[in-house]
Every structure is written in structure tokens, then in C-alpha cells.
Write a protein that holds these residues in place. Sequence first.
Motif, PDB file in Angstrom:
ATOM      1  N   TYR A  22      75.729  32.833  56.418  1.00  0.00           N
ATOM      2  CA  TYR A  22      75.125  34.146  56.122  1.00  0.00           C
ATOM      3  C   TYR A  22      75.739  34.512  54.676  1.00  0.00           C
ATOM      4  CZ  TYR A  22      73.866  35.123  60.936  1.00  0.00           C
ATOM      5  OH  TYR A  22      73.146  34.795  61.904  1.00  0.00           O
ATOM      6  N   SER A  28      73.268  43.080  57.061  1.00  0.00           N
ATOM      7  CA  SER A  28      73.493  43.650  58.528  1.00  0.00           C
ATOM      8  C   SER A  28      74.765  43.497  58.856  1.00  0.00           C
ATOM      9  CB  SER A  28      72.695  42.362  59.510  1.00  0.00           C
ATOM     10  OG  SER A  28      72.984  42.796  60.824  1.00  0.00           O
ATOM     11  N   GLU A  29      75.118  44.789  59.678  1.00  0.00           N
ATOM     12  CA  GLU A  29      76.650  44.791  60.340  1.00  0.00           C
ATOM     13  C   GLU A  29      76.747  43.936  61.380  1.00  0.00           C
ATOM     14  OE1 GLU A  29      77.534  48.712  60.900  1.00  0.00           O
ATOM     15  OE2 GLU A  29      76.993  49.511  58.629  1.00  0.00           O
ATOM     16  N   ASN A  30      75.704  43.274  62.001  1.00  0.00           N
ATOM     17  CA  ASN A  30      75.820  42.510  63.010  1.00  0.00           C
ATOM     18  C   ASN A  30      76.145  40.943  63.006  1.00  0.00           C
ATOM     19  OD1 ASN A  30      75.070  44.585  64.706  1.00  0.00           O
ATOM     20  ND2 ASN A  30      72.909  44.390  64.548  1.00  0.00           N
ATOM     21  N   ALA A  56      66.554  39.150  51.736  1.00  0.00           N
ATOM     22  CA  ALA A  56      66.446  39.064  53.197  1.00  0.00           C
ATOM     23  C   ALA A  56      65.403  38.812  53.832  1.00  0.00           C
ATOM     24  CB  ALA A  56      66.903  40.675  53.579  1.00  0.00           C
ATOM     25  N   GLU A  64      66.110  41.846  63.048  1.00  0.00           N
ATOM     26  CA  GLU A  64      66.340  42.383  61.762  1.00  0.00           C
ATOM     27  C   GLU A  64      66.517  41.162  60.649  1.00  0.00           C
ATOM     28  OE1 GLU A  64      70.031  44.186  61.438  1.00  0.00           O
ATOM     29  OE2 GLU A  64      70.959  43.128  62.850  1.00  0.00           O
ATOM     30  N   GLU A  65      66.133  41.804  59.435  1.00  0.00           N
ATOM     31  CA  GLU A  65      66.364  40.907  58.337  1.00  0.00           C
ATOM     32  C   GLU A  65      67.749  40.696  57.743  1.00  0.00           C
ATOM     33  OE1 GLU A  65      63.419  41.848  55.282  1.00  0.00           O
ATOM     34  OE2 GLU A  65      61.758  40.953  56.503  1.00  0.00           O
ATOM     35  N   VAL A  66      68.180  39.531  57.458  1.00  0.00           N
ATOM     36  CA  VAL A  66      69.132  39.242  57.003  1.00  0.00           C
ATOM     37  C   VAL A  66      69.257  38.042  55.762  1.00  0.00           C
ATOM     38  CG1 VAL A  66      70.537  39.356  59.108  1.00  0.00           C
ATOM     39  CG2 VAL A  66      69.705  37.362  58.579  1.00  0.00           C
TER      40      VAL A  66
END
Length: 91
Positions: A22, A28-30, A56, A64-66
Amino acid sequence: MAAGSEIEVKVTITIKPGWHIYANPAGSENVNPTTLALAPGQPATLIKATYPAVPARALTGGGEEVSIYEGKVTMTARARLGKPAKSLHNP
């Protein structure tokens, strides 16, 4: 180099094909973004780390996009040198 001097270090990471890490920020907070750090006990203090920006995107499976790093990525760290550790052989 004297204590208090600042140095800049480039760290290049090569990621195997089909894998990713990442980005920082990851978007993302995930997920946990990649970070540079110095191991405890080092005679230097990390002042700043600079990470390359990447767009992203949604990974396989949707969601979601990261932001991710793939292939080869170079990050920059700036550190301030502290006092060198005392030698056990020359007190």
C-alpha cells in the motif's frame, strides 16, 4: 559526519510481479500504508519521509479504491545524526 548533521537517504523497494504494497497515503483507513522508520537504538532521528504519489484504483474484487506501489518504488528519508554509540572496545 558530525552529530547534528542531516543526511538524505533514498530507499528503493522492488516488489515481485503480481504483488503490491500500500502506498502512503493509501487512500483508505482500512489498510496500513507503507512507512519508513529507523530501528530502535539507531544513532539518528528520522526527520521526514517522502513517498511517491500514485493514483488510487480498485483492486481485483472491487470495493473501495486504494493507492498501491508495484514494481520498483523509491522513497526518500531525511535523518539527523545523533552522537555515535560508545564502543565496547574503546570506552
